[in-house]
Design a protein around this motif. Sequence first.
Motif, PDB file in Angstrom:
ATOM      1  N   TYR A   1      -4.585  53.123 -44.706  1.00 25.65           N
ATOM      2  CA  TYR A   1      -4.780  52.170 -43.609  1.00 25.65           C
ATOM      3  C   TYR A   1      -6.066  52.552 -42.872  1.00 25.65           C
ATOM      4  O   TYR A   1      -6.479  53.713 -42.914  1.00 25.65           O
ATOM      5  CB  TYR A   1      -3.631  52.237 -42.592  1.00 25.65           C
ATOM      6  CG  TYR A   1      -2.277  51.881 -43.145  1.00 25.65           C
ATOM      7  CD1 TYR A   1      -1.791  50.579 -43.088  1.00 25.65           C
ATOM      8  CD2 TYR A   1      -1.467  52.861 -43.720  1.00 25.65           C
ATOM      9  CE1 TYR A   1      -0.545  50.251 -43.603  1.00 25.65           C
ATOM     10  CE2 TYR A   1      -0.216  52.550 -44.233  1.00 25.65           C
ATOM     11  CZ  TYR A   1       0.240  51.246 -44.172  1.00 25.65           C
ATOM     12  OH  TYR A   1       1.470  50.930 -44.682  1.00 25.65           O
ATOM     13  N   GLY A   2      -6.609  51.622 -42.120  1.00 20.99           N
ATOM     14  CA  GLY A   2      -7.754  51.931 -41.270  1.00 20.99           C
ATOM     15  C   GLY A   2      -7.397  53.000 -40.242  1.00 20.99           C
ATOM     16  O   GLY A   2      -8.181  53.913 -39.966  1.00 20.99           O
ATOM     17  N   ARG A   3      -6.200  52.881 -39.655  1.00 20.64           N
ATOM     18  CA  ARG A   3      -5.785  53.845 -38.622  1.00 20.64           C
ATOM     19  C   ARG A   3      -5.642  55.248 -39.204  1.00 20.64           C
ATOM     20  O   ARG A   3      -5.914  56.231 -38.524  1.00 20.64           O
ATOM     21  CB  ARG A   3      -4.489  53.367 -37.949  1.00 20.64           C
ATOM     22  CG  ARG A   3      -3.279  53.350 -38.854  1.00 20.64           C
ATOM     23  CD  ARG A   3      -2.162  52.502 -38.314  1.00 20.64           C
ATOM     24  NE  ARG A   3      -2.281  51.108 -38.756  1.00 20.64           N
ATOM     25  CZ  ARG A   3      -1.322  50.191 -38.624  1.00 20.64           C
ATOM     26  NH1 ARG A   3      -0.203  50.488 -38.010  1.00 20.64           N
ATOM     27  NH2 ARG A   3      -1.497  48.969 -39.075  1.00 20.64           N
TER      28      ARG A   3
ATOM     29  N   CYS B   1      -7.104  46.714 -30.883  1.00 22.48           N
ATOM     30  CA  CYS B   1      -5.834  46.800 -31.587  1.00 22.48           C
ATOM     31  C   CYS B   1      -5.165  48.125 -31.212  1.00 22.48           C
ATOM     32  O   CYS B   1      -5.803  49.180 -31.241  1.00 22.48           O
ATOM     33  CB  CYS B   1      -6.095  46.725 -33.079  1.00 22.48           C
ATOM     34  SG  CYS B   1      -4.596  46.710 -34.035  1.00 22.48           S
TER      35      CYS B   1
ATOM     36  N   VAL C   1      -3.295  50.092 -32.664  1.00 21.23           N
ATOM     37  CA  VAL C   1      -3.207  51.157 -33.669  1.00 21.23           C
ATOM     38  C   VAL C   1      -4.335  52.179 -33.513  1.00 21.23           C
ATOM     39  O   VAL C   1      -4.205  53.332 -33.917  1.00 21.23           O
ATOM     40  CB  VAL C   1      -3.181  50.608 -35.124  1.00 21.23           C
ATOM     41  CG1 VAL C   1      -2.067  49.588 -35.288  1.00 21.23           C
ATOM     42  CG2 VAL C   1      -4.511  50.035 -35.555  1.00 21.23           C
ATOM     43  N   VAL C   2      -5.432  51.756 -32.899  1.00 26.54           N
ATOM     44  CA  VAL C   2      -6.551  52.671 -32.637  1.00 26.54           C
ATOM     45  C   VAL C   2      -6.094  53.769 -31.675  1.00 26.54           C
ATOM     46  O   VAL C   2      -6.323  54.962 -31.897  1.00 26.54           O
ATOM     47  CB  VAL C   2      -7.755  51.901 -32.045  1.00 26.54           C
ATOM     48  CG1 VAL C   2      -8.862  52.854 -31.621  1.00 26.54           C
ATOM     49  CG2 VAL C   2      -8.274  50.884 -33.053  1.00 26.54           C
TER      50      VAL C   2
ATOM     51  N   THR D   1     -16.382  49.559 -30.405  1.00 29.79           N
ATOM     52  CA  THR D   1     -15.726  48.547 -31.227  1.00 29.79           C
ATOM     53  C   THR D   1     -16.467  47.226 -31.122  1.00 29.79           C
ATOM     54  O   THR D   1     -16.822  46.804 -30.025  1.00 29.79           O
ATOM     55  CB  THR D   1     -14.273  48.371 -30.741  1.00 29.79           C
ATOM     56  OG1 THR D   1     -13.652  49.654 -30.704  1.00 29.79           O
ATOM     57  CG2 THR D   1     -13.495  47.449 -31.659  1.00 29.79           C
TER      58      THR D   1
ATOM     59  N   ILE E   1     -15.546  43.925 -31.383  1.00 27.92           N
ATOM     60  CA  ILE E   1     -14.302  43.164 -31.519  1.00 27.92           C
ATOM     61  C   ILE E   1     -14.582  41.704 -31.871  1.00 27.92           C
ATOM     62  O   ILE E   1     -15.596  41.141 -31.453  1.00 27.92           O
ATOM     63  CB  ILE E   1     -13.448  43.313 -30.229  1.00 27.92           C
ATOM     64  CG1 ILE E   1     -11.966  43.140 -30.533  1.00 27.92           C
ATOM     65  CG2 ILE E   1     -13.900  42.389 -29.116  1.00 27.92           C
ATOM     66  CD1 ILE E   1     -11.270  44.332 -31.064  1.00 27.92           C
TER      67      ILE E   1
ATOM     68  N   ALA F   1     -13.411  47.303 -37.857  1.00 26.01           N
ATOM     69  CA  ALA F   1     -12.290  46.588 -38.467  1.00 26.01           C
ATOM     70  C   ALA F   1     -12.408  45.073 -38.285  1.00 26.01           C
ATOM     71  O   ALA F   1     -11.898  44.297 -39.092  1.00 26.01           O
ATOM     72  CB  ALA F   1     -10.973  47.085 -37.882  1.00 26.01           C
TER      73      ALA F   1
ATOM     74  N   ILE G   1     -15.190  53.115 -39.045  1.00 25.47           N
ATOM     75  CA  ILE G   1     -13.913  52.856 -39.703  1.00 25.47           C
ATOM     76  C   ILE G   1     -13.733  51.359 -39.953  1.00 25.47           C
ATOM     77  O   ILE G   1     -14.250  50.519 -39.208  1.00 25.47           O
ATOM     78  CB  ILE G   1     -12.716  53.393 -38.886  1.00 25.47           C
ATOM     79  CG1 ILE G   1     -12.589  52.647 -37.546  1.00 25.47           C
ATOM     80  CG2 ILE G   1     -12.839  54.887 -38.646  1.00 25.47           C
ATOM     81  CD1 ILE G   1     -11.186  52.654 -37.000  1.00 25.47           C
TER      82      ILE G   1
ATOM     83  N   GLY H   1     -10.710  48.372 -41.437  1.00 28.41           N
ATOM     84  CA  GLY H   1      -9.354  48.047 -41.872  1.00 28.41           C
ATOM     85  C   GLY H   1      -9.444  46.987 -42.958  1.00 28.41           C
ATOM     86  O   GLY H   1     -10.307  46.116 -42.896  1.00 28.41           O
ATOM     87  N   LEU H   2      -8.578  47.075 -43.937  1.00 24.60           N
ATOM     88  CA  LEU H   2      -8.684  46.176 -45.090  1.00 24.60           C
ATOM     89  C   LEU H   2      -7.397  45.409 -45.371  1.00 24.60           C
ATOM     90  O   LEU H   2      -7.158  44.980 -46.491  1.00 24.60           O
ATOM     91  CB  LEU H   2      -9.076  47.002 -46.328  1.00 24.60           C
ATOM     92  CG  LEU H   2     -10.516  47.555 -46.325  1.00 24.60           C
ATOM     93  CD1 LEU H   2     -10.659  48.724 -47.285  1.00 24.60           C
ATOM     94  CD2 LEU H   2     -11.515  46.464 -46.666  1.00 24.60           C
ATOM     95  N   ASN H   3      -6.552  45.248 -44.326  1.00 27.61           N
ATOM     96  CA  ASN H   3      -5.334  44.472 -44.584  1.00 27.61           C
ATOM     97  C   ASN H   3      -5.659  42.978 -44.660  1.00 27.61           C
ATOM     98  O   ASN H   3      -6.811  42.576 -44.490  1.00 27.61           O
ATOM     99  CB  ASN H   3      -4.240  44.800 -43.552  1.00 27.61           C
ATOM    100  CG  ASN H   3      -4.569  44.291 -42.158  1.00 27.61           C
ATOM    101  OD1 ASN H   3      -4.967  43.137 -41.987  1.00 27.61           O
ATOM    102  ND2 ASN H   3      -4.410  45.147 -41.167  1.00 27.61           N
TER     103      ASN H   3
ATOM    104  N   LYS I   1      -7.972  40.913 -42.209  1.00 26.83           N
ATOM    105  CA  LYS I   1      -9.361  41.310 -41.958  1.00 26.83           C
ATOM    106  C   LYS I   1     -10.360  40.429 -42.710  1.00 26.83           C
ATOM    107  O   LYS I   1      -9.973  39.602 -43.519  1.00 26.83           O
ATOM    108  CB  LYS I   1      -9.559  42.777 -42.347  1.00 26.83           C
ATOM    109  CG  LYS I   1      -8.569  43.736 -41.705  1.00 26.83           C
ATOM    110  CD  LYS I   1      -8.635  43.749 -40.190  1.00 26.83           C
ATOM    111  CE  LYS I   1      -7.724  44.840 -39.633  1.00 26.83           C
ATOM    112  NZ  LYS I   1      -7.549  44.743 -38.182  1.00 26.83           N
TER     113      LYS I   1
ATOM    114  N   GLY J   1      -4.950  49.252 -46.733  1.00 24.64           N
ATOM    115  CA  GLY J   1      -6.069  50.155 -46.980  1.00 24.64           C
ATOM    116  C   GLY J   1      -7.076  50.157 -45.849  1.00 24.64           C
ATOM    117  O   GLY J   1      -7.126  49.249 -45.023  1.00 24.64           O
TER     118      GLY J   1
HETATM  119  C1  LIG Z   1      -6.976  46.223 -37.813  1.00 28.30           C
HETATM  120  C2  LIG Z   1      -7.721  47.098 -36.923  1.00 28.30           C
HETATM  121  C3  LIG Z   1      -7.886  48.478 -37.178  1.00 28.30           C
HETATM  122  C4  LIG Z   1      -7.285  49.217 -38.363  1.00 28.30           C
HETATM  123  O1  LIG Z   1      -6.174  48.614 -38.823  1.00 28.30           O
HETATM  124  P1  LIG Z   1      -5.210  49.119 -40.001  1.00 28.30           P
HETATM  125  O2  LIG Z   1      -4.141  48.086 -39.919  1.00 28.30           O
HETATM  126  O3  LIG Z   1      -4.743  50.473 -39.647  1.00 28.30           O
HETATM  127  O4  LIG Z   1      -5.956  49.077 -41.276  1.00 28.30           O
HETATM  128  C5  LIG Z   1      -8.689  49.195 -36.312  1.00 28.30           C
HETATM  129  N1  LIG Z   1      -9.274  48.613 -35.246  1.00 28.30           N
HETATM  130  C6  LIG Z   1      -9.143  47.301 -34.954  1.00 28.30           C
HETATM  131  C7  LIG Z   1      -9.851  46.709 -33.772  1.00 28.30           C
HETATM  132  C8  LIG Z   1      -8.344  46.496 -35.778  1.00 28.30           C
HETATM  133  O5  LIG Z   1      -8.204  45.186 -35.499  1.00 28.30           O
END
Ligand SMILES: *Cc1c(COP(=O)(O)O)cnc(C)c1O
Length: 394
Positions: free
Chosen positions: A44-46, A70, A72-73, A115, A117, A144, A164, A166-168, A171, A178
């Motif tokens: 995952y990106g996180r 997000c 998760v950061v 970021t 965004i 991401a 970094i 994110g590849l879900n 995105k 990933g």
């Molecule tokens: C989606 C996202 C991430 C990383 O996301 P993962 O779901 O962990 O791959 C990081 N930063 C931002 C701003 C995001 O939107």
Amino acid sequence: MIPRLRPNLGLADYTALFKSAPIEAFEARFATLMGQEHAIAFSYGRSGLLFLLKALGLQNQEVICPAYSCVVVAHAIVLSDNRPVFIDSDMGGFNMDLEQAERAIKNGAKVIIATSIHGYPVDLDKLDALQKRYPDVIIIQDCAHSFAAQWQGRPVQQAGRAAIFGLNISKLMTSIFGGMVTTDDAALAQSLRALRDLEQKPVGYLKNWQRRAYLIAASTALHPLCFEWVCRIQKWGWIDRFTQYYDETLIDMPVDYTSAMASVEAAVGMAQCDRYPELIDHRRRIAHLYECELQDVDGLELPPIIDGATFSHYVPQVSEPDALLEKMAAKGIELGRLIDYCIPDMEAYAPYRSVDFDYPVTRALNQRVINLPLHVDERLAQRIALDLRQTLQT
Ligand SMILES: *Cc1c(COP(=O)(O)O)cnc(C)c1O
């Protein structure tokens, strides 16, 4: 029903779904695409961010990140044994206010997660000036939302120690799940790779088949012809647990966050790299179309036009988003509400609130920002714009 998002998958991507590729091949391809020396893949990106903070040797440090991002950061910061310092967005923009970030640096913060965004490039001139004044501060780019967004011609991902991604499937490009970390710093790349390889669990057939099944299910469910039924099921609450990615009260990671990227994910990611210019171009064209078609609609504040934006989302603002979402859904169009939370206001982040900073801009964005589908073609985008105009005018 038109869903608010759908991964942009072509024949080559579906074909790749039945192949596998070495993770190293995807890493090399991704590094080239981003114009960087090294790319290191994660589940995952996180996970990438968490391991990156560890590889940088950071512990018990204050890490600056946007309140409007997000969640998760923030999770990755806390779970790497560091402390997030949340900073409000710029007045009139979406990205973090770098003047306030400087205050946090003066208070002792050592890292800044810059970021970009919604695909809007972070102001690299301000960031450069900041780096000059505080040479020891580590800048990490969170791309991401902004694969290869450019600030006045400079790609944002290259302006820091590492970036970094994110590849879900939500995105700009996807490898199913990933994430990636990119850097030009050979020593950092090496220690990050070593740390990852030490902690990473290998992937078997099962994960590969789960990932395949997931992408096929998601892309089918998000097809306009099926999405109507998905929405009905969603109303019963059955699939909430698949779409809800956070819990107000928890700071956590997915159970498989230390597992390796699956080889099918690498195969899909490589196919998406090949189509990357097309993917970005499509987003820019549809965003531009909305920009033209939605001029002068009362009650709709359009997002700024900035050269170099890559539009992970097209994000106008309205005063009553929920009412609008409901009316548009009745017309068969799903709009999104993207970041409707202010991270430091969440229960789980109460211990990290600081009296030094407040978040009026973030809270206003939380209550006003909607996003329009960008995966659609021109004809559908026209229809969405027209329906939106009519809905807001009645
Ligand atoms: C989606 C996202 C991430 C990383 O996301 P993962 O779901 O962990 O791959 C990081 N930063 C931002 C701003 C995001 O939107």
